[in-house]
Scaffold this active site. Structure first.
Site, PDB file in Angstrom:
ATOM      1  N   SER A  31     -82.956   6.317  33.861  1.00  0.00           N
ATOM      2  CA  SER A  31     -82.336   6.052  32.558  1.00  0.00           C
ATOM      3  C   SER A  31     -82.944   6.910  31.464  1.00  0.00           C
ATOM      4  CB  SER A  31     -82.532   4.582  32.169  1.00  0.00           C
ATOM      5  OG  SER A  31     -82.150   3.748  33.223  1.00  0.00           O
ATOM      6  N   HIS A  62     -74.372   7.186  33.427  1.00  0.00           N
ATOM      7  CA  HIS A  62     -74.995   7.779  34.602  1.00  0.00           C
ATOM      8  C   HIS A  62     -74.040   8.827  35.175  1.00  0.00           C
ATOM      9  CE1 HIS A  62     -78.495   5.026  35.345  1.00  0.00           C
ATOM     10  NE2 HIS A  62     -77.803   4.297  34.498  1.00  0.00           N
ATOM     11  N   HIS A  84     -77.504   2.105  41.803  1.00  0.00           N
ATOM     12  CA  HIS A  84     -78.491   1.039  41.916  1.00  0.00           C
ATOM     13  C   HIS A  84     -78.012  -0.018  42.912  1.00  0.00           C
ATOM     14  CE1 HIS A  84     -79.466   2.826  37.999  1.00  0.00           C
ATOM     15  NE2 HIS A  84     -80.690   2.414  38.230  1.00  0.00           N
ATOM     16  N   TYR A  86     -78.068  -3.117  42.470  1.00  0.00           N
ATOM     17  CA  TYR A  86     -77.320  -4.195  41.799  1.00  0.00           C
ATOM     18  C   TYR A  86     -75.841  -3.880  41.609  1.00  0.00           C
ATOM     19  CZ  TYR A  86     -78.184  -1.413  37.540  1.00  0.00           C
ATOM     20  OH  TYR A  86     -78.253  -0.406  36.620  1.00  0.00           O
ATOM     21  N   GLU A  87     -75.475  -2.625  41.856  1.00  0.00           N
ATOM     22  CA  GLU A  87     -74.051  -2.285  41.740  1.00  0.00           C
ATOM     23  C   GLU A  87     -73.257  -2.781  42.944  1.00  0.00           C
ATOM     24  OE1 GLU A  87     -73.237   1.689  39.870  1.00  0.00           O
ATOM     25  OE2 GLU A  87     -75.409   1.857  40.043  1.00  0.00           O
ATOM     26  N   ALA A 114     -86.879   3.502  34.270  1.00  0.00           N
ATOM     27  CA  ALA A 114     -87.257   2.668  33.132  1.00  0.00           C
ATOM     28  C   ALA A 114     -87.701   1.336  33.712  1.00  0.00           C
ATOM     29  CB  ALA A 114     -86.064   2.479  32.209  1.00  0.00           C
ATOM     30  N   MET A 212     -85.480  -2.216  38.610  1.00  0.00           N
ATOM     31  CA  MET A 212     -84.375  -2.469  39.543  1.00  0.00           C
ATOM     32  C   MET A 212     -84.033  -1.250  40.399  1.00  0.00           C
ATOM     33  SD  MET A 212     -81.907  -4.355  36.765  1.00  0.00           S
ATOM     34  CE  MET A 212     -82.574  -5.484  35.538  1.00  0.00           C
ATOM     35  N   SER A 213     -84.982  -0.333  40.564  1.00  0.00           N
ATOM     36  CA  SER A 213     -84.662   0.877  41.334  1.00  0.00           C
ATOM     37  C   SER A 213     -85.896   1.382  42.076  1.00  0.00           C
ATOM     38  CB  SER A 213     -84.143   1.964  40.384  1.00  0.00           C
ATOM     39  OG  SER A 213     -85.188   2.389  39.518  1.00  0.00           O
ATOM     40  N   ASN A 236     -89.973  -1.830  27.585  1.00  0.00           N
ATOM     41  CA  ASN A 236     -90.007  -3.129  26.889  1.00  0.00           C
ATOM     42  C   ASN A 236     -91.076  -3.999  27.533  1.00  0.00           C
ATOM     43  OD1 ASN A 236     -87.821  -3.017  29.159  1.00  0.00           O
ATOM     44  ND2 ASN A 236     -88.415  -5.171  29.029  1.00  0.00           N
ATOM     45  N   HIS A 248     -80.701  -4.948  26.303  1.00  0.00           N
ATOM     46  CA  HIS A 248     -80.544  -3.678  27.010  1.00  0.00           C
ATOM     47  C   HIS A 248     -80.661  -2.482  26.057  1.00  0.00           C
ATOM     48  CE1 HIS A 248     -79.415  -0.729  29.952  1.00  0.00           C
ATOM     49  NE2 HIS A 248     -78.379  -0.359  29.235  1.00  0.00           N
TER      50      HIS A 248
HETATM   51  N1  HPA Z   1     -86.841  -5.733  33.891  1.00  0.00           N
HETATM   52  C1  HPA Z   1     -86.235  -5.096  34.912  1.00  0.00           C
HETATM   53  N2  HPA Z   1     -85.813  -3.850  34.832  1.00  0.00           N
HETATM   54  C2  HPA Z   1     -86.023  -3.186  33.674  1.00  0.00           C
HETATM   55  C3  HPA Z   1     -86.645  -3.793  32.583  1.00  0.00           C
HETATM   56  C4  HPA Z   1     -87.087  -5.146  32.702  1.00  0.00           C
HETATM   57  O1  HPA Z   1     -87.661  -5.748  31.777  1.00  0.00           O
HETATM   58  N3  HPA Z   1     -86.704  -2.863  31.582  1.00  0.00           N
HETATM   59  C5  HPA Z   1     -86.129  -1.738  32.077  1.00  0.00           C
HETATM   60  N4  HPA Z   1     -85.709  -1.937  33.345  1.00  0.00           N
END
Ligand code: HPA
Length: 275
Positions: A31, A62, A84, A86-87, A114, A212-213, A236, A248
């Site tokens: 990302s 993406h 990903h 999750y897709e 990220a 998540m990757s 974050n 997000h």
């Molecule tokens: N959790 C999961 N995936 C993420 C996060 C998070 O806080 N920030 C960026 N990708």
């Protein structure tokens, strides 16, 4: 299995029809980092759409294409955009590109992402080299029939993220005034962000960041004997660390804010770390 092998074979054939360039390093740009591929010299571009059966991202922003060429004096193949778990694809499917890159000749892989900070010392904007991972995604890219030519059924995972890369990169980045942290990345499937209890669990289990990757790709690289450098941008604080909801757009904002520094770290990695 037939499907899997035909996507790999198609991918290799279609790229080979366009170029005989032999990349040595793979780059998977997470990302906010997709722009990095713009600096590849004399780029050879192959849209994922050109490869029948290739997993295509449904996430806005993406772009999906391979970019091959020289970058900082190294022969690279970058994935601008990735899919990903999750897709809704299997982890076997999302890691097919890695198997294609291996057949094109790569020996090393740079994985970026990220991530949410679990370690309370990691403020948003921190760059973290991944020292190890915890696969908490509930799946594994090696499930199902093993692709014997790529590696063993039960591959060792005790040193996925090459220590030499981390040590050399840390030293070179420090000389240029860039601070790099190091820590354990835990993958959860997403796409929902974690609950505060899940972030506390992640910390208890030894994670410094969650995302998540990356883990599926890293597992497949390790099976195939490809050395990995993994870097997370902590965008974050994990849920519940601060008394505010997780948004997000903050993830995207932080990724954008540090992308110049992140790009610099990859420059250094290509120039001075990976041979
Ligand atoms: N959790 C999961 N995936 C993420 C996060 C998070 O806080 N920030 C960026 N990708």
């Amino acid at each position: 299995m037939q499907d899997v092998m035909s996507i790999i074979d198609n991918g290799v054939r279609i790229i080979r029809e366009k170029t005989d360039f032999e990349p040595e390093i793979g780059l998977i740009l997470g990302s906010g980092l997709g722009d990095y591929a713009e600096q590849i010299e004399n780029p050879i571009v192959i849209p994922y759409n050109d490869i029948p059966g290739f997993p295509i991202s449904t996430v806005v922003g993406h772009a999906g294409r391979f970019v091959l060429g020289m970058c900082k004096g190294k022969k690279v193949i970058a994935m601008q955009g990735r899919v990903h778990y999750y897709e809704g694809y299997s982890q076997k499917t999302i890691t097919l590109p890695v198997r294609i890159m291996k057949r094109l000749g790569i020996k090393n892989m740079v994985l970026t992402n990220a991530a949410g900070g679990v370690n309370k010392n990691f403020a948003p904007g921190t760059l973290m080299m991944i020292s190890d991972h915890i696969n908490f995604s509930g799946s594994n890219p090696l499930l199902g029939e093993n692709i014997e030519e790529d590696g063993p059924r039960f591959p060792d995972m005790s040193s996925i993220y090459k220590k030499e890369f981390r040590d050399t990169l840390k030293e070179a980045a420090t000389k240029q005034g860039i601070n790099l942290e190091e820590g354990v990345y835990m993958m959860l499937s997403g796409p929902s962000y974690e609950t505060p209890a899940e972030i506390r669990m992640a910390r208890t289990l030894g994670a410094d960041a969650v995302g998540m990757s990356t883990v599926p790709e890293a597992i497949v690289c390790s099976q195939m004997g490809i050395s990995v450098l993994g870097i997370s941008c902590i965008t974050n604080c994990g849920a519940g660390i601060l008394d505010q909801p997780l948004k997000h757009f903050e993830v995207v904002e932080t990724a954008n804010r540090v992308k110049t520094e992140f790009a610099k770290v990859i420059d250094i990695a290509l120039e001075k770390v990976i041979f």
